[in-house]
Design an enzyme around this catalytic site. Structure first.
Site, PDB file in Angstrom:
ATOM      1  NE  ARG A   1      23.228  42.733 -23.013  1.00  0.00           N
ATOM      2  CZ  ARG A   1      22.180  43.487 -22.725  1.00  0.00           C
ATOM      3  NH1 ARG A   1      21.295  43.132 -23.785  1.00  0.00           N
ATOM      4  NH2 ARG A   1      21.881  44.536 -21.943  1.00  0.00           N
TER       5      ARG A   1
ATOM      6  CB  THR B   1      29.492  42.785 -30.197  1.00  0.00           C
ATOM      7  OG1 THR B   1      29.545  41.659 -29.091  1.00  0.00           O
ATOM      8  CG2 THR B   1      30.720  43.230 -30.264  1.00  0.00           C
TER       9      THR B   1
ATOM     10  CG  ASP C   1      21.648  43.897 -15.129  1.00  0.00           C
ATOM     11  OD1 ASP C   1      21.849  43.191 -14.113  1.00  0.00           O
ATOM     12  OD2 ASP C   1      22.401  43.819 -16.198  1.00  0.00           O
TER      13      ASP C   1
ATOM     14  CG  ASP D   1      24.047  45.334 -12.098  1.00  0.00           C
ATOM     15  OD1 ASP D   1      24.786  44.403 -11.870  1.00  0.00           O
ATOM     16  OD2 ASP D   1      24.113  45.924 -13.133  1.00  0.00           O
TER      17      ASP D   1
END
Length: 209
Positions: free
Chosen positions: A104, A108, A200, A203
């Site tokens: 990702r 944006t 996340d 992560d």
């Protein structure tokens, strides 16, 4: 929500709570993800087609149920999808595996593809795409686009957490793909993360930032 199955089994919800806690270690997070993915795989494969085959037990012959058709495909949306993949393969070790490399863009929030490798003959197989998060849905939509380009017609999407915004966007783009998740959370924040979420997943799984 129509087209969405929330797996509310007590063990799924208990393990998800442990994963959400910020103090949960990388090792524990990884273990819990593998455990919960096996439980989710049980639900997403509940309606697989069966046929029968003639076998002989130690007592007698019988017509026993067995899976019908070509082996299914687990499609992991990299990198975090691999955390779900391992537990699912524990349950269905004969499944074929596809890898879809997407990341990702943090400016944006769009999905950028960098890798795709899948078994042949996707049009005749059930494909279960896996990614821990359905947030903005950009990555999931891009993955479904790619799988359909390669011929997949029977697809299900499995995730740990989903945001209502992501579900709406996903269903607008791919109304034929059923969603399975452990939780529909409250919303997305301004950075596109699920709230309350669990951070996340990639992560936390790999100990990166």
């Amino acid at each position: 929500m129509n087209g969405v199955t929330v797996v509310d089994h007590p063990l799924v919800q208990h393990k998800l709570t442990l994963m959400r806690r910020k103090e949960t270690s990388t090792a524990s997070f990884r273990r819990l993800l593998r455990e919960i993915s096996t439980l989710l795989a049980y639900e997403v494969t509940r309606e697989l087609d069966l046929t029968t085959m003639r076998i002989e037990t130690p007592i007698m012959e019988m017509d026993a149920p067995i899976l019908e058709g070509k082996k299914l495909v687990f499609a992991s949306i990299l990198r975090a999808g691999n955390g779900l993949l391992e537990g699912m393969l524990d349950l269905v070790p004969a499944a074929r595996v596809a890898h879809i490399g997407l990341y990702r863009d943090h400016e944006t929030l769009e999905a950028i593809e960098y890798y795709f490798k899948a078994p042949e003959d996707l049009e005749n197989r059930l494909v279960i795409a896996v990614d821990p998060m359905l947030a903005t849905a950009n990555s999931a939509i891009a993955a479904m686009d790619k799988l359909k380009e390669r011929g997949a017609r029977n697809i299900r999407f499995l995730c740990l957490l989903a945001a209502p915004e992501g579900i709406r966007r996903f269903q607008e783009a791919h109304p034929d793909v059923a969603i399975f998740t452990a939780s529909i959370d409250e919303k997305l924040n301004e950075k596109g993360y699920i709230i309350p979420g669990l951070g996340d997943a990639g992560d936390r799984m790999y100990g990166t930032k």
